[in-house]
Design a protein around this motif. Structure first.
Motif, short mmCIF file in Angstrom:
data_model
loop_
_atom_site.label_atom_id
_atom_site.label_comp_id
_atom_site.label_asym_id
_atom_site.label_seq_id
_atom_site.Cartn_x
_atom_site.Cartn_y
_atom_site.Cartn_z
N SER A 140 -16.08 28.30 4.54
CA SER A 140 -17.03 29.21 3.90
C SER A 140 -18.04 29.77 4.89
N GLY A 141 -18.04 29.25 6.13
CA GLY A 141 -18.98 29.71 7.15
C GLY A 141 -20.02 28.67 7.52
N ASP A 142 -20.09 27.58 6.75
CA ASP A 142 -21.07 26.53 7.02
C ASP A 142 -20.46 25.54 8.01
N VAL A 143 -20.33 25.97 9.26
CA VAL A 143 -19.68 25.13 10.27
C VAL A 143 -20.53 23.90 10.56
N ALA A 144 -21.86 24.07 10.65
CA ALA A 144 -22.73 22.92 10.91
C ALA A 144 -22.61 21.89 9.81
N LEU A 156 -17.27 38.35 -1.72
CA LEU A 156 -16.45 37.15 -1.77
C LEU A 156 -16.99 36.01 -0.90
N LEU A 157 -17.56 36.34 0.25
CA LEU A 157 -17.94 35.31 1.22
C LEU A 157 -19.44 35.17 1.42
N GLY A 158 -20.18 36.18 1.03
CA GLY A 158 -21.61 36.14 1.27
C GLY A 158 -21.97 36.85 2.56
N PRO A 159 -23.27 37.15 2.73
CA PRO A 159 -23.69 37.96 3.89
C PRO A 159 -23.64 37.23 5.23
N ASP A 160 -23.63 35.88 5.21
CA ASP A 160 -23.75 35.13 6.46
C ASP A 160 -22.43 34.55 6.94
N HIS A 161 -21.35 34.79 6.22
CA HIS A 161 -20.07 34.25 6.67
C HIS A 161 -19.65 34.95 7.97
N PRO A 162 -19.02 34.19 8.90
CA PRO A 162 -18.61 34.81 10.16
C PRO A 162 -17.76 36.05 9.99
N ARG A 163 -16.86 36.04 9.04
CA ARG A 163 -16.01 37.21 8.83
C ARG A 163 -16.83 38.40 8.35
#
Length: 842
Positions: A562-566, A792-799
């Motif tokens: 989802s982009g929350d790698v940390a 779908l992913l939100g504004p902060d997702h890497p994609r």
């Protein structure tokens, strides 16, 4: 006599006058061209043939598909004349006819007789017989027809959808006279966008059991009913011609059987094999009146004939059961009765579970062999209780739905439960771990779906049978992630209702539902579902249960995606600690946690840390599992990837080459993991600067994937994406755009418009539009893609951020926020197949 005749499409052709030599000037793209000088006599007898531009030699007239053989003692029914008269004379024909009626009344035979008549009278140039039991079958039949008439120009890619479209276009534009028979249409929806064009030179004939108004609107419906009394009597007399004395009482027998062709066929076979007269059969028939409660499906038989087929079946199956090998036909029919009437694989009916059931029910002391079961199937075929096709192992046995219904109605609930479990075990045993044949996987899923309905709730007693989970996973693995989501949602609802929401199987269905939600692109939905599942599994099973720990692993993985790698790194660090505490540091699940932790450290930008962790993990997995274990090979794959990401492309290529050699030896050349290694090796060759080598490898890989996995498999789509990308990198931007346009269409159809891979294809297409000079087009597509990724992913997702940067690049804001590194662009456009997936699907 014919002078200077041709047929062409897409181009300009100038015909010279008849006094000149026959010569045509052609410009543009010409798909077919035929030039004829002067032909005397019958064109078919004059050696005139059309040659396809790919070198295929076309001969007319031609046939596609295999019609059923003419029925023994076929009756020239009143409907035969009606159909012929409806055709008209003087070269005019109605556009389509729909032969509708009960299964077993002879629709297919009527259609075949009509087709043979038109073919024999040379009234058609093309006769195409399409078995239309499913949309896939129709598309496949059209593709075969396209090849036969020279329109399938894409055979190397095995794109049946494209080939079927070409065939429909050919039907619409050709001067040839054609007859297309769509036999046994099961669902009107299957013909959406596949209905043949209405042309004065063509005719469509449909046979179907359905009475839907949608089919009536497509053509004139001809109701196919029962035999007339005269037809029934004539049929019995013909079947009993060698024993004319036995035909006494044929009129009464035909009336008792309700003039149903299928019932008459079964009765005639019984009479001949038992050397009985019609009168003797009638006495036995009367003795079985206790079967009057056997009522077929209401839409299948009129009220006056409800007991006829069931009673005839009861007598026929007894005779089939006496044929060699005796005692096997009935239990075989019982298994077939709970599976798909359109075709049951030979492997299912001859599996250990099926053999064990048939052995037990037959009372034999020695085990039944597979060949015995095949002989028993032919016994059923002799009595018209089943149709056997030894040339089609995937649909080797077909049983009429009415025969199946009558068979199931004979079973007690306890007996039905035994049959259902045996059939479910048989499907499980024969389900391949890797579905190389997409069509076979679909057949297994259809049989499982039919079994689930026919078995009532017996597949949930005492637990949900594992074949139900396998059928859901099969959908997802075939690229049908959205379909898998719907399947597991229904499976959870049903399992929860029957076994309770806290039952292990209900919780397992929720886990699979969440996993495929994520794979379908609904990452936030997967995270929400897994979070709730984690609470419930912790409550029901405890925090240290394997299933609870697996849920934590899957939740962490989807957080990372989802982009929350940390957050993913933090959760995997804690999970690793807990797994080592509960299971030990060398347990496979602990090693899996280490692999996932290394992955997300690399995704966070610490490629060196990922390499160090994978190197140690490789040592430990080799020690614990061996060099050839799939997890050991997967670790080598991931290690090679991160070497490349750290800048050592040459090292990555060297490791992938050695890995490919070892995986080919251990797993075989067609194993998906071997194909994965080939894909990744090709990509790193391209990233190292060997674009020509990358293209060559990708082309070979795509050919292999089409053959092994089929055109719709996710890995095949990825191979197409990579090939298109490297063609663009080589300078063939136009070809890259064309291939990405088709890939986007296919990904949307197969995986859905919101699937992550579909969104990636849109980004790739936008990029190459910009590279071609269509800056405005690139900007427009990136704007739409950004909106969808934001949704779908939100504004902060890497994609999402990458798409925003790409949009800025093409808007000209390169000094502000555009991508500045070619590797970042390339990484977003190329698909690397990794081996990191959720830990387990319990």
């Amino acid at each position: 006599m014919i002078r200077g005749w041709w047929h062409c499409r897409f181009g300009t052709l100038r015909r010279m006058s008849e006094t000149e030599n026959v010569r045509n000037d052609i410009s543009g793209t010409v798909e077919n061209a035929l030039q004829v000088g002067v032909v005397h006599g019958d064109i078919y007898q004059s050696g005139v043939h059309q040659h396809h531009h790919h070198g295929q030699r076309l001969e007319w007239p031609c046939r596609v598909g295999v019609m059923p053989p003419r029925a023994n003692c076929f009756q020239q029914r009143d409907l035969s004349a009606m159909l012929t008269e409806a055709t008209g004379t003087g070269g005019t024909t109605p556009l389509s006819h729909v032969l509708a009626g009960l299964g077993g009344v002879g629709k297919t035979q009527l259609a075949a007789e009509y087709a043979r008549q038109r073919w024999g009278d040379r009234e058609v140039d093309l006769l195409a017989w399409i078995t239309a039991g499913s949309r896939e079958a129709i598309v496949s039949g059209y593709a075969a027809a396209a090849l036969k008439v020279g329109q399938n120009t894409n055979t190397a890619e095995r794109d049946d959808e494209e080939a079927s479209r070409r065939f429909l276009e050919w039907l619409e534009t050709t001067d040839r006279r054609w007859l297309l028979v769509l036999d046994d249409v099961q669902n009107p929806r299957d013909l959406n966008e596949l209905w043949p064009p209405q042309q004065p030179t063509g005719q469509v004939l449909v046979t179907t059991r359905r009475q839907d108004s949608a089919l009536t609107q497509l053509g004139r419906r001809i109701e196919v009913g029962l035999f007339t009394p005269a037809e029934s009597t004539a049929y019995l007399h013909a079947k009993l011609a060698d024993r004319s004395a036995s035909a006494a009482g044929a009129e009464e027998l035909a009336e008792s059987l309700g003039f149903l062709p299928l019932a008459l066929a079964q009765a005639a076979a019984y009479l001949n094999d038992r050397d009985l007269t019609c009168s003797a059969y009638l006495r036995r028939f009367a003795d079985r009146r206790r079967l009057h409660e056997l009522v077929p499906e209401s839409e299948s038989l009129p009220d006056a004939h409800r007991t006829t087929l069931a009673t005839t079946w009861s007598l026929s199956v007894e005779l089939a059961d006496q044929l060699a090998p005796s005692g096997l036909a009935r239990p075989l029919l019982e298994i077939a009765a709970v599976l798909d009437s359109n075709g049951i694989p030979d492997a299912v009916l001859t599996s250990p579970a099926a053999l064990a059931y048939i052995t037990a029910r037959s009372g034999r002391t020695s085990p039944v062999r597979a060949d015995d079961v095949r002989d028993a199937a032919h016994s059923l075929n002799r009595l018209s209780l089943a149709t056997v096709d030894p040339d089609d192992p995937h649909r080797s046995v077909r049983a009429h739905a009415l025969v199946q219904r009558a068979t199931r109605d004979q079973l007690t609930e306890q007996h039905l439960a035994e049959v259902a479990r045996a059939a479910a075990d048989a499907l499980t045993e024969t389900w391949p771990e890797i579905e190389h044949d997409a069509g076979y996987g679909q057949i297994l899923r259809t049989n499982t779906d039919t079994l689930r309905i026919n078995a009532h709730d017996h597949l949930w007693n005492p637990r949900c049978h594992r074949v139900l989970f396998r059928a859901g996973a099969s959908r997802g693995e075939a690229g049908l992630a959205a379909e898998a989501v719907n399947y597991f949602r229904h499976l959870y609802d049903h399992t929860s209702r029957l076994l309770g929401p806290d039952h292990l199987d209900a919780l397992a269905a929720r886990g699979d539902l969440a996993d495929w939600q994520g794979e379908a692109g609904d990452v936030s939905g997967a995270i929400t579902e897994l979070s709730e599942l984690l609470d419930d599994r912790s409550r029901v099973l405890g925090p240290d249960h394997l299933a609870t720990l697996a849920t934590r692993s899957n939740l962490a993985l989807w957080r990372g995606r989802s982009g929350d790698v940390a957050g993913a790194i933090e959760e995997f660090e804690q999970l690793l600690t807990d797994r080592c505490h509960a299971l030990g540091p060398r347990h496979p699940h602990s090693l899996t946690a280490r692999s996932n932790l290394a992955l997300w450290r690399g995704e966070a930008g610490d490629a060196a840390g990922a390499i160090a962790e994978y190197e140690q993990l490789l040592t430990d997995r080799t020690h614990a599992l061996g060099h050839d274990h799939p997890d050991t090979l997967a670790t080598r794959n991931n290690l090679a990837h991160w070497r490349g990401e750290a800048g050592d492309a040459a090292g990555a290529i060297t490791e992938y080459e050695q890995l490919l050699t070892d995986q080919t030896e251990v797993l075989g050349p067609d194993h998906p993991r071997t194909l994965t290694a080939r894909n990744n090796l090709a990509n790193w060759k391209g990233r190292a600067g060997d674009v020509t080598g990358a293209i060559s490898d990708c082309q070979l890989l795509l050919t292999a994937m089409l053959e092994v996995l089929g055109p719709d498999h996710p890995h095949t789509l990825t191979a197409r994406s990579n090939l298109a990308n490297w063609k663009g990198e080589a300078g063939d931007v136009t070809e890259a755009i064309t291939e990405y346009e088709q890939l986007l269409t296919d990904r949307s159809r197969i995986q859905g418009p919101d699937h992550p891979r579909t969104l990636t294809a849109r980004g790739n297409l936008a990029h190459w539009r910009g590279e071609s000079g269509d800056i405005a087009g690139a900007i427009t597509e990136y704007e739409r893609l950004l909106a969808d990724r934001h949704r779908l992913l939100g504004p902060d997702h890497p994609r999402t951020r990458t798409t925003r940067d790409n949009l800025a690049h093409w808007r000209g804001n390169s000094d502000a926020a555009a991508i500045t590194e070619h590797e970042q662009l390339l990484a977003d456009r190329s698909d690397v197949l990794r081996l990191d997936r959720p830990d387990t699907r319990t």
